[in-house]
Write an enzyme that holds these catalytic residues in place. Structure first.
Site, short mmCIF file in Angstrom:
data_model
loop_
_atom_site.label_atom_id
_atom_site.label_comp_id
_atom_site.label_asym_id
_atom_site.label_seq_id
_atom_site.Cartn_x
_atom_site.Cartn_y
_atom_site.Cartn_z
N SER A 118 28.34 18.82 -6.62
CA SER A 118 27.28 18.39 -6.75
C SER A 118 25.74 18.63 -7.54
O SER A 118 25.24 20.15 -6.81
CB SER A 118 27.04 16.82 -6.05
OG SER A 118 28.07 16.17 -5.79
N GLU A 159 11.34 16.37 -18.88
CA GLU A 159 11.66 15.25 -19.56
C GLU A 159 12.17 13.71 -18.14
O GLU A 159 11.98 12.95 -18.60
CB GLU A 159 12.41 15.01 -21.09
CG GLU A 159 11.40 15.50 -21.89
CD GLU A 159 12.14 17.16 -22.38
OE1 GLU A 159 10.63 17.34 -22.50
OE2 GLU A 159 13.18 17.32 -20.80
N SER A 160 12.36 14.64 -17.59
CA SER A 160 13.46 13.52 -16.32
C SER A 160 14.14 14.33 -15.74
O SER A 160 14.27 15.23 -15.23
CB SER A 160 13.80 11.90 -16.14
OG SER A 160 14.09 11.58 -15.38
N HIS A 169 28.43 14.98 -10.88
CA HIS A 169 28.77 14.56 -9.10
C HIS A 169 30.52 14.55 -9.80
O HIS A 169 30.91 13.87 -10.04
CB HIS A 169 28.93 13.82 -8.33
CG HIS A 169 27.04 12.91 -8.40
ND1 HIS A 169 26.15 14.15 -7.52
CD2 HIS A 169 26.29 12.54 -8.41
CE1 HIS A 169 25.26 13.17 -7.09
NE2 HIS A 169 25.14 13.01 -8.42
#
Length: 126
Positions: A55, A62-63, A68
């Site tokens: 994970s 930009e984010s 996972h």
């Protein structure tokens, strides 16, 4: 209506199980895809679980790009969120799917933060 961001939710099926369990390879796949899609990488943290699974998240200016993996099922869940029109989330999806040798994938695009919307359909605040 203007949105603040786009979130691409991706299901990767029939991936190579060994690749899904290799945190170094998964991290490099995410970083390479971010770079190819014009994202600005801020940091990357991935964790390998025992006996299997990875994970992690790549924080981009930009984010984010999160993943996972479930090697025992040949499956990975990929989440690509961008607030920039210059970052191509579909390119990230295709590059990661290729690197993990996905047999197939499904994707859902969600527009986030609808600017100008006055009345939410549902609200979690009472």
């Amino acid at each position: 209506m203007k949105t603040l961001g786009r979130q691409l939710l991706v299901e990767l099926f029939d991936c190579d199980r060994d690749l899904l369990n290799d945190a170094t390879l998964v991290k490099q796949a995410l970083l390479d895809a971010a770079q190819a899609a014009n994202a600005t990488v801020v940091d990357a943290v991935l964790h390998k679980f025992s006996p299997y699974g990875v994970s992690g998240v790549v924080v981009i200016a930009e984010s984010h790009i999160a993943i996972h993996t479930w090697p025992e099922y040949g499956y990975a869940a990929l989440d690509i969120f961008t607030c920039s029109e210059t970052v191509n989330p579909h390119l990230i999806m295709h590059l990661v799917a290729h690197r993990l040798s996905a047999g197939s994938c499904e994707a859902t695009l969600v527009e986030r933060g609808l600017v100008g919307r006055k009345y939410p359909v549902a609200c979690c605040v009472e």
